[in-house]
Design a protein around this motif. Structure first.
Motif, mmCIF file in Angstrom:
data_model
loop_
_atom_site.group_PDB
_atom_site.id
_atom_site.type_symbol
_atom_site.label_atom_id
_atom_site.label_comp_id
_atom_site.label_asym_id
_atom_site.label_seq_id
_atom_site.Cartn_x
_atom_site.Cartn_y
_atom_site.Cartn_z
ATOM 1 N N ALA A 1 11.963 38.026 -97.263
ATOM 2 C CA ALA A 1 12.859 36.898 -97.521
ATOM 3 C C ALA A 1 12.492 35.752 -96.593
ATOM 4 N N ARG A 2 12.711 34.534 -97.087
ATOM 5 C CA ARG A 2 12.454 33.360 -96.265
ATOM 6 C C ARG A 2 13.547 33.220 -95.202
ATOM 7 N N SER A 3 14.799 33.413 -95.630
ATOM 8 C CA SER A 3 15.937 33.358 -94.708
ATOM 9 C C SER A 3 16.420 34.786 -94.532
ATOM 10 N N VAL B 1 6.663 33.169 -98.713
ATOM 11 C CA VAL B 1 5.739 33.799 -99.675
ATOM 12 C C VAL B 1 4.585 32.889 -100.081
ATOM 13 N N ALA B 2 4.752 31.585 -99.883
ATOM 14 C CA ALA B 2 3.705 30.653 -100.285
ATOM 15 C C ALA B 2 2.713 30.357 -99.159
ATOM 16 N N ASN B 3 2.913 30.978 -98.005
ATOM 17 C CA ASN B 3 2.043 30.740 -96.842
ATOM 18 C C ASN B 3 1.090 31.921 -96.664
ATOM 19 N N GLU C 1 -0.262 37.401 -95.009
ATOM 20 C CA GLU C 1 -1.222 38.396 -94.532
ATOM 21 C C GLU C 1 -0.705 39.103 -93.290
ATOM 22 N N ARG C 2 -0.066 38.341 -92.404
ATOM 23 C CA ARG C 2 0.529 38.935 -91.216
ATOM 24 C C ARG C 2 1.584 39.988 -91.602
ATOM 25 N N HIS D 1 1.898 29.910 -106.425
ATOM 26 C CA HIS D 1 1.045 30.301 -105.310
ATOM 27 C C HIS D 1 1.608 31.553 -104.624
ATOM 28 N N GLY D 2 2.919 31.612 -104.473
ATOM 29 C CA GLY D 2 3.533 32.810 -103.908
ATOM 30 C C GLY D 2 3.240 34.043 -104.764
#
Lengths: 244, 244, 244, 244
Positions: free
Chosen positions: A34-36, A61-63, A68-69, A115-116
């Motif tokens: 989750a982003r938040s 998710v778009a990064n 990867e981390r 992209h995500g």
């Protein structure tokens, strides 16, 4: 580290994401993205309290680097055999006349939705392919789409473009990975999802016409249970009151 | 500078682009956009020699600054009343297993097919809206799509994603601009276009099954002639030997 | 008796049928088929007065014996080389709750729309196949369909069933006869056709949103002009105000 | 006579019909309809032996009088509250060039597939509407369709026409009866169903690509379990090796 197959759910908010996480947690350890992370941390704790196994990860998710981390951490913790992966993240539609839309509007929609989804496929498919030998298990990669993936309306170019793009990605993956043993599917979810925020915004009378996230989760689980020789590549879940 | 309505053709290569340019040049002055201007310069000269009016512009359709510069030149030369605009630029499909594809493959496809199409709409729609008062003329914005815009196959994720995204953009524009007096349409072109390069590559026996660019141009012209109350938003032009 | 290629138009009423008849009469002698011949007789006389060749035939398109009789007369008069055949007959939609519908409602819709279309194909295809050798001519069989052929709504089961059935027949014929040199196509026509009766029934303000039968006829003629290697099997002609 | 909700399965042969009957018999008494009752009689006995309740009826689904007689018997025996009805009868495809097809070929396909489906809807919907008050139950009417319901191929006009017609009937029923509390759905089943006869006909190697009737039955049961606010009107179940 465990070698037991697990599930990865991306986009874990209070609606579909949470219901899907709870449903898959009945059978598998679950990694929640989750982003938040406030909600997903609390959800992971609840799942653990009920006897399940869940870890929540904060991630954009778009990064690519961030993803990867996080997938590195997931593999360290859960191993490399994923039974099911569900991508539920999405941009929201902001209706606006086309000539007022900016490149930023389009980029924002494509970034999360396409992209995500692309990064999620790149990172989960190797883990899903590892699950092929498992007894009575068809590794499954599911994406939550929308009616905007099959119908493009005025004022919603960025949303429609991103959802059509997502659908193309998923159906092409379904075509490519079914022969390799992975069931990939696209769900056209529509209508207002029934959750507290929408309960406040909408008149009570239409409550029953809203999609129940638990029912969506049941349908996702059903897709995961299908034998590969019988794989639905796309399912539409719509309340009857939807006019289209 | 002239106030006569004119046509803009983007993506002028030896196939469909050239045929469309020649067809619309019978009626309008034409602005020809191409990344590699050698062919389009020669074509413009031929059109002029046959009594038409044509100017060729070198431009990268996916480069916003470049496009704004060229449209400035077009307006200086041809004025601000565009009768028809045709976007014919495209990436090419490069089949490759998904796990070998890179972000660069996806970006390349989206850049030309979607981002170029978006910039073209942004820059031509104001000029097309100016043509609404013209006698017996429905300003028209046409995009060349592909079967990959409605069908997504294995190994072709970038191509299918970009063509689905293009189709969503165009159909949402059609929905939005028809009530404003502009006919926007998407053409599903398929099969190998008949031109010298493909003539060499393909056995002669299948020559007649190839699409004739002149016939495509006739169909585009027909779309431009349709009254607005009768506007086809999508047309498929396929040789019968296509198996899908 | 003449060996010149001719056209056959079935379902010649005051709207699309008449416009199609006039358009094809510019190029070919035309045989006009109508259940109520008053209008088509008058139309044939007008076409003749304007220098064309037209004969009107009274026929029930759903009656096999009647159709065979009329096609015998057509062959006697015009010969056996048909350039184009257009089927424009249709039942009308009568919305009614499903549980109130009768077998008669379904039979009525299927009889005209499907059975008539089937007989028309059986009788015209041999004549169209005869036209294959003709210079610069792709023999063409066109059917007028409706949005109900791709979308099925409540209360309209008989209409939707018959229009879906018609579409399946036509697309299967297109698939089968393109390799044999005949272009078969289905047109999805929608909206209220602009003609005197609808002019009275509808407010004047929406007049411009109605389909112009002349424009439909132009599109049919355009389909007939397409080279076979470039044959559109289906075209949708909708006014922009259609919400679907 | 009992007032417990029950299920009706029409078209009970050795493949999908039998699997669906067994699946629904786990929850409901089942009425089995078959033209050739030998198999369904034996199946009913097996279901009874395993503790279920099943009665087999011999009936021609396309014969109105026969259907009314059998539904009278069903109501006498099981009562007037039907939980689920599944129509699985079908004609078979017989590929044949169009000009060799007869009116009898078309009538045969339409008779079983469309007329049978229509009669089944007429007779089951009143019984399904009676089940609306039942706790935790969405009365469900399911039809088995085919890819020929969405794609029409050469030589298969009667099969494609009947399957398109069936699909239109079912989707129009779904549109009409969802607001009344009944879930109506169309399943696009494809591929060779896995059963003894096909096992003999097909090479063993492709066995796993065949549809498993048990899996189809599970999907039908899943559709029956969906809440109405979440009703899938159409589901496609295809083996991945289908090229379409």
């Amino acid at each position: 580290m465990t070698s037991k197959p697990y599930a990865i759910i991306a986009g874990v908010g209070a609606g579909t994401g949470a219901a899907v996480a709870r449903r898959f947690a009945k059978q598998y350890p679950v990694a929640l993205l989750a982003r938040s992370p406030d909600f997903s941390h609390k959800l992971a704790a609840e799942i653990e309290a009920e006897g399940g196994t869940a870890v929540s990860y904060k991630v954009d998710v778009a990064n690519e680097e961030d993803m990867e981390r996080v997938f590195g951490e997931i593999k360290d913790h859960f191993g490399s055999t994923c039974a099911a992966a569900v991508f539920n993240a999405s941009s929201r539609p902001f209706p606006k006349p086309f000539l007022w839309q900016t490149q930023g509007d389009m980029d924002h929609a494509l970034n999360i939705t396409l992209h995500g989804a692309y990064l999620f496929a790149k990172l989960t498919l190797p883990l899903l392919l590892n699950a092929k030998g498992e007894e009575a298990l068809v590794p499954t990669l599911l994406y939550t789409g929308a009616t905007a993936g099959v119908k493009a309306n005025a004022w919603l170019q960025p949303f429609a473009v991103s959802k059509h793009a997502l659908r193309a990605l998923v159906l092409a993956l379904a075509d490519e990975f079914a022969p390799q043993g992975v069931h990939v599917a696209h769900a056209i979810i529509d209508g207002v999802i029934r959750m507290p925020l929408t309960w406040v915004l909408k008149p009570l009378s239409s409550w029953h016409a809203k999609l129940d996230p638990t029912a969506i989760a049941d349908s996702y689980w059903h897709l995961h249970q299908q034998p590969l020789a019988h794989s639905t590549a796309e399912i539409a879940l719509r309340p009857f009151c939807e006019t289209w």
